[in-house]
Design a protein around this motif. Structure first.
Motif, PDB file in Angstrom:
ATOM      1  N   CYS A  99      -6.543   0.860   4.881  1.00 24.61           N
ATOM      2  CA  CYS A  99      -7.221   2.099   4.488  1.00 24.61           C
ATOM      3  C   CYS A  99      -8.211   2.086   3.500  1.00 24.61           C
TER       4      CYS A  99
ATOM      5  N   GLN B 280       0.175   3.938   1.104  1.00 26.47           N
ATOM      6  CA  GLN B 280      -0.016   4.846   2.450  1.00 26.47           C
ATOM      7  C   GLN B 280       0.210   4.041   3.667  1.00 26.47           C
ATOM      8  N   CYS B 281       0.211   2.681   3.664  1.00 25.79           N
ATOM      9  CA  CYS B 281       0.640   2.001   4.846  1.00 25.79           C
ATOM     10  C   CYS B 281       1.591   0.806   4.811  1.00 25.79           C
TER      11      CYS B 281
ATOM     12  N   CYS C 224       0.816  -1.236   0.167  1.00 27.47           N
ATOM     13  CA  CYS C 224      -0.105   0.007   0.072  1.00 27.47           C
ATOM     14  C   CYS C 224       0.933   1.100   0.093  1.00 27.47           C
TER      15      CYS C 224
ATOM     16  N   CYS D 219      -5.961  -2.292   0.137  1.00 28.60           N
ATOM     17  CA  CYS D 219      -5.538  -2.353   1.484  1.00 28.60           C
ATOM     18  C   CYS D 219      -6.584  -2.637   2.621  1.00 28.60           C
TER      19      CYS D 219
ATOM     20  N   HIS E 232      -7.438   1.625   0.458  1.00 25.70           N
ATOM     21  CA  HIS E 232      -6.792   2.033  -0.936  1.00 25.70           C
ATOM     22  C   HIS E 232      -6.922   0.888  -1.955  1.00 25.70           C
TER      23      HIS E 232
HETATM   24 ZN    ZN Z   1      -3.562   1.495   3.091  1.00 27.43          ZN
END
Ligand code: ZN
Ligand code: ADP
Length: 751
Positions: free
Chosen positions: A486, A467-468, A465, A483, A488
């Motif tokens: 989040c 973001q993560c 991900c 994900c 995503h």
């Molecule tokens: Zn994520």
């Protein structure tokens, strides 16, 4: 005397609090939770008071104009409970007040629904024969009303296929009388239930009930309060699935109602099914039972809540937040499945409804009954130390056997099958037997999706991900990578995204429920297979529909996540397969063993609830892990004893109490810096105390939605000293822009 200032949230601007002076005349009556009218801009607005204070940063304050209702939304004791929560969970009291009052109640945008109601008027002058000939519909309406006494106009029109004009004509002649009446929005739509009688109890149940009744009687005579006296200890009922715990609750509730007091029953959201509520309604057909859960419409929630507040419902059944239900004269709180993690709220205030229930009961002078087949180590430890009274129900009612649990060693299986497959030979055979005998199967895997990661075998690139800090899960039906932290999403790649590689041979590894479903359907092409996880349940009510079809035998094999592990009761399920028991064992959390044990025992409890003996097959790569072995023997006590020793050695809860601080920022350096400063400050405040403070470390999920997360774990045997130190550390601190600090007291997850 310092001026009294109220913090008010105005309906017109809900996200801010405004300070208002409380006029002397209202000083005794304005309280947190009061609804008030205040001058706002050039007009008057309504709002509610979230807190009282004696100073304000603003110089010129306007005054509260008036109180809207005399009955404050929060009773004194609930108000005291919110103050306790604020101290204990290190959280602003306003947030606790908000938590204790449902949004529809606070904002008061919705009110009772009033509708036109018709009663028979003066019928002395009615010439029935003539009316029946000339205006048969009017005659029918009158006859119906005479039979029923009174009905909502909409109901009459619907039932007799007539319209409002007919009603108006009757009203004009004075033959019927129209008024407005509150129509309660009933989430059950007025279903009727067959009443049930209390069952004669077996000796173990009787002992449990005796403890409950004693507690209820003692509580009624006690002096309530945090430092009250004569208060009974909470009762913990440890009873295997199907041992008749619910029957004990029902009879304890009857005892409590009999002494003129009300009850709250907490159940995990996921077990709050119509069947659950039906059992209570059927036992107490003359009682109004209020139900509070997250799927109610705003109108329904409004009506349920006010009905409770006005003392019309003496039994409340609900999920976590029902622990705040404003039942007048509360005598008993039951917390079923007390070990459930869904009792913990994951946002501030991070309270655990089970623990709040214990404190609320002290404040109200009520009894508490906790029940579970797999009590949390915390509760069982409390029982061992004499803080709770323990009742054990070691056997199923009618001596039905506990299901047989077999463990399959997947390491050997992988050698035999030359690779890891979804089904071991043993589980495959067992499913085939059940299909032949027209019995049903539940297969369980606690992970959604198809594959748990997706990588390039050539360059080793793993799709993560953006973001993560976790890998993306492959969802085959949608051909997407998702994900699970989040949400995503991105399309599944057709080649390695690494620009230097671009190899088209993407591989998928690890498995989720979607893969199990596919594998089962391939292995048993004629079986009716249904998957049940949050992916499959996008549509509302689908959950109930699937369960109904399964109950009716229209589905042979149900594949699902923990959603199907809880409290469900299907007599025709004789096999439960756990595809991969080790999933939770390897999480970096000291409760991993406890969670795995609980899950296995709960899932196993789904098998053989009918007349045929059940079988459970557990596939595992670590078949000798104690959590798995004790679950196999249905040996809670054995598990508890070895687990508590481990906690003792490592000073983990419940031996100590824990506070988890998480510092978050999109800027990694900033978060780390603040976390270190915080830890240093906290360490100073804790000097001389027997507290354990961890280093500052990145959280196991080091990044979520682009936020970097650093943790500090503090432990102590004295939780109040610990939370006081945390409170002092955070008091008055202003974090730099973009940094937030979360406090989690008694955390249930360290991820
Ligand atoms: Zn994520
Ligand atoms: P638990 O809540 O522990 O899972 P329940 O209270 O649901 O157990 O009981 C399981 C089943 O046994 C239910 O169908 C219930 O009606 C029945 N039952 C409970 N107690 C008795 C009893 N004393 N005699 C006969 N049947 C009982």
């Amino acid at each position: 005397m310092p001026p009294l200032i109220a913090k008010v949230v105005v309906d017109l601007a809900l996200n801010r609090e405004f300070d208002y002076r409380v006029p002397e005349a209202l000083a005794d009556q304005v309280r947190p939770g009061s609804r008030v009218t205040v001058p706002f801009g050039r007009r008057m607005a309504q709002g509610y008071v979230v807190g009282l204070t004696d100073h304000s940063d603003r110089l010129h304050l306007k005054e509260i104009h008036s109180l809207v209702t005399k009955l404050p939304l929060l009773t004194d004791r609930l108000l005291e409970l919110t103050r306790w929560m604020a101290r204990y969970y290190v959280c602003p009291v306003e947030l606790c007040v908000k938590t204790a009052l449902p949004e529809v109640v606070r904002k008061a945008r919705i009110s009772w629904k009033e509708r036109e109601f018709a009663r028979p008027g003066n019928l002395a002058g009615v010439d029935w024969d003539k009316l029946r000939r000339r205006a048969p519909k009017q005659a029918q309406v009158l006859e119906l009303l005479q039979r029923e006494g009174g009905l909502f106009v909409a109901r009459i029109c619907e039932q007799l296929k007539t319209d409002h004009a007919t009603i108006k004509r009757l009203a004009a002649k004075g033959w019927i009388i129209l008024t407005d009446r509150i129509e309660e929005r009933d989430p059950f739509g007025g279903e009727v239930f067959l009443p049930t009688e209390p069952l004669p109890l077996n000796p173990a149940q009787q002992h449990a009930l005796d403890l409950c009744q004693q507690a209820i009687d003692e509580a009624a005579k006690a002096r309530p309060g945090l430092n009250g006296s004569g208060l009974p200890r909470p009762v913990l009922i440890h009873g295997v699935t199907g041992s008749g715990k619910t029957e004990v609750y029902l009879q304890a509730i009857a005892h409590c109602l009999h002494s003129g007091r009300g009850c709250i029953v907490l159940v995990p959201e996921i077990s709050l099914t119509p069947q659950t509520v039906e059992r209570f309604r059927a036992r107490f057909p003359n009682q109004t039972i209020a139900v509070l859960h997250s799927h109610l419409s705003a109108g329904e929630r409004h009506d349920q809540w006010h009905k409770i507040r006005q003392g019309q419902a003496h039994i409340v059944i609900g999920a976590r937040s029902a622990v705040f239900a404003p039942v007048p004269s509360l005598g008993l709180i039951v917390v079923d499945e007390e070990h459930e993690t869904s009792y913990k709220q994951e946002e501030a205030p991070r309270y655990n409804a089970r623990d709040v229930a214990v404190v609320r009961a002290r404040l109200e002078g009520a009894a508490v009954v906790l029940g579970s087949a797999t009590p949390s180590l915390e509760s069982y430890y409390n029982a061992q130390r004499g803080r709770y009274r323990l009742a054990e129900l070691p056997e199923r009612v009618d001596n039905k056997k506990m299901p047989l649990i077999r463990i399959v060693d997947m390491r050997q299986e992988a050698q035999r099958q030359k690779g890891v497959h979804v089904l071991s030979n043993r589980l495959y055979q067992a499913i085939r037997d059940r299909l032949d005998r027209r019995e049903q199967v539940i297969l369980f895997l606690n992970r959604r999706g198809y594959a748990t990661h997706c990588f390039c075998p050539k360059c080793g690139h793993v799709m993560k991900c953006p973001q993560c800090s976790i890998a993306l899960t492959y969802h085959r039906r949608d051909q997407r990578l998702l994900c699970h932290l989040c949400q995503h999403q991105q399309p599944a790649p057709s080649a390695c995204p690494n620009p230097d590689c671009r190899d088209p041979a993407i591989r998928y590894a690890g498995m989720g429920t979607e893969k199990v479903e596919t594998a089962i359907q391939t292995a048993f092409p004629h079986a009716r297979v249904q998957r049940m996880d949050t992916d499959a349940l996008q549509r509302k009510n689908l959950y109930r529909e699937i369960l109904r079809e399964f109950r009716q035998g229209k589905i042979d094999i149900l594949v699902g996540t923990q959603m199907i592990a809880k409290g469900l009761h299907f007599p025709n399920v004789t096999l439960v397969g756990i595809i991969y028991a080790d999933m939770a064992l390897h999480l970096p959390d000291f409760r991993a063993g406890e969670r795995t044990f609980q899950l296995l025992v709960q899932v196993a409890g789904r098998a053989g609830r009918g007349d045929i003996e059940g079988e459970v097959i557990v596939q595992s790569f670590t078949p000798f892990h104690p959590a798995i072995q004790f679950a196999r023997q249905h040996d809670y006590r054995g598990f508890y004893e070895q687990e508590i020793e481990f906690r003792e050695q490592l000073r983990y809860p419940p031996i100590t109490r824990m506070v988890l601080l998480t510092v978050r920022s999109r800027n990694e350096e900033k978060a780390h810096f603040i976390a270190r400063a915080l830890a240093k400050d906290l360490a100073t405040r804790l000097t001389g105390q027997p507290a354990l403070l961890s280093e500052v470390v990145p959280a196991p999920l080091a990044r979520i939605e682009g936020w970097y997360r650093f943790q500090i774990v503090a432990r102590s045997e004295n939780i109040l000293a610990l939370t006081a130190a945390v409170h002092d550390t955070l008091q008055g601190q202003r974090w730099p822009e973009g940094v937030t600090v979360q406090v989690d007291v008694d955390p249930i997850s360290l991820l």
